[in-house]
Design an enzyme around this catalytic site. Structure first.
Site, short mmCIF file in Angstrom:
data_model
loop_
_atom_site.label_atom_id
_atom_site.label_comp_id
_atom_site.label_asym_id
_atom_site.label_seq_id
_atom_site.Cartn_x
_atom_site.Cartn_y
_atom_site.Cartn_z
N LYS A 332 0.79 -1.12 0.07
CA LYS A 332 0.11 -0.13 -0.17
C LYS A 332 0.70 1.11 -0.13
O LYS A 332 0.74 2.41 -0.77
CB LYS A 332 -0.80 -0.11 1.19
CG LYS A 332 -1.94 1.09 1.29
CD LYS A 332 -2.66 1.24 0.14
CE LYS A 332 -3.75 2.42 0.02
NZ LYS A 332 -4.26 2.60 -1.37
N VAL A 333 1.83 1.22 0.68
CA VAL A 333 2.76 2.28 1.00
C VAL A 333 4.15 2.36 0.31
O VAL A 333 4.61 1.31 0.76
CB VAL A 333 2.88 2.92 2.62
CG1 VAL A 333 3.88 4.09 2.45
CG2 VAL A 333 1.40 3.26 2.91
#
Length: 337
Positions: A332-333
């Protein structure tokens, strides 16, 4: 999860529009009273596509030339960039990546006006910028950004509307939640039928629809492992034309506005060359293959267009035997320097 979050975008936009009105108005007054010799955007991935939309609106409506900053000039090259009379705008879901945070900090320390449109308002990016405007998308768990991208586009349009102090654009923004809900009901099944067995694809836009083509291309790669390239409709007749062969799939986003006629003409020409064209256009375009929803004003059409696309993209991933919530090799990051 991707589909669920995409379908929640209208509620997230309604939440955003219900907050921070005075902060945007104050920022608009600041921008109108400040002279800028340079305007830059700073972002990666989907957020960079949102920046492309913001830049187009700023250039088209306010006449300010906007460039995308190669962040390595600050993070790796340590170039002595002139920060005086500069506007720097960053967009991010997480606000965590060092190569986004460091340039914003660099420009702010040099006296530039710095703005962050960011979902995590407690993030390093939000703290680095002079003005931090929350996207209010809520926690996004799907690796593939959907609701945060849509709220990024909305925040970009709010920024421009406040800067320009344009009542029509402001009113159009208020109608967006209803338009987004309607967009989720568009039937893009024909795209799934064509693209489920495909190996590669071109995604085409032009002008204000080009950021949508960029984002759609990324999502094809990210969630369906489909080799997709985004091109401006004005560039197809250069090198990319050599790729066109019988049955080659093209998705063309022909949103309303000055570039639409050229994209419709391109669709006709590409069909004549044997391409399998999926023309996404509003309901008044008889030759469309996919119906594009429309917003209150053409400048907001890309926001509802990507909403319709996301619903199809999630279903396409499943049709290709993949899980859009677990793309290969992705998290996600992403933190880059």
């Amino acid at each position: 999860m991707m589909l669920k979050e995409a379908l929640s975008a209208a509620d997230c936009v309604a939440t955003q529009l219900a907050h921070d009105g005075e902060q945007y108005a104050e920022l608009g007054r600041k921008l109108r009273s400040t002279s800028f010799s340079t305007a830059l955007t700073i972002a990666r991935g989907s957020s960079d596509h949102a920046c492309a939309y913001a830049a187009y609106l700023i250039m088209a409506r306010l006449g300010r030339v906007v460039a995308s900053l190669p962040m390595s000039l600050v993070t790796l090259n340590k170039s002595p960039l002139i920060t005086r009379d500069t506007l720097a705008i960053s967009i991010s879901q997480s606000g965590q990546s060092p190569d986004v945070v460091e340039p914003i900090r660099y420009f702010r320390d040099g006296g530039a006006t710095t703005i962050a449109l960011v979902n995590d308002i407690d993030s390093p990016l939000a703290q680095a910028a002079e003005y931090a405007m929350p996207l209010r998308a809520g926690k996004e768990q799907s690796v593939a950004a959907t609701k945060s991208f849509i709220t990024s586009l909305v925040a970009s349009a709010r920024l421009v509307a406040a800067w320009q102090n344009d009542p029509e654009l402001l009113a159009g923004l208020e109608a967006l939640p209803e338009s987004l809900r309607a967009a989720t009901t568009e039937d893009w099944t024909p795209a799934i039928e064509v693209l489920a067995p495909a190996r590669n694809i071109m995604v085409v836009g032009r002008g204000i629809s080009f950021p949508v083509a960029l984002e759609a291309s990324l999502k094809f790669k990210e969630t369906s492992a489909l080799q997709a390239e985004a091109f401006s409709g004005a560039e197809i007749k250069h090198g990319p034309m050599a790729l066109i062969e019988e049955g080659y799939p093209l998705v063309i986003f022909a949103t309303r506005g000055p570039t639409q006629a050229s994209l419709l003409a391109l669709a006709t020409e590409m069909r004549g060359r044997g391409a399998r064209v999926l023309l996404a256009a509003p309901a008044d375009v008889a030759e469309r293959d996919l119906t594009l929803p429309i917003a209150a004003t053409p400048d907001l059409d890309p926001i509802v267009a990507i909403q319709a696309f996301y619903v199809m993209a999630a279903k396409l991933s499943a049709a290709r035997g993949m899980d859009p919530d677990q793309p290969r090799h992705l998290s996600k990051v992403t933190k880059t320097n």
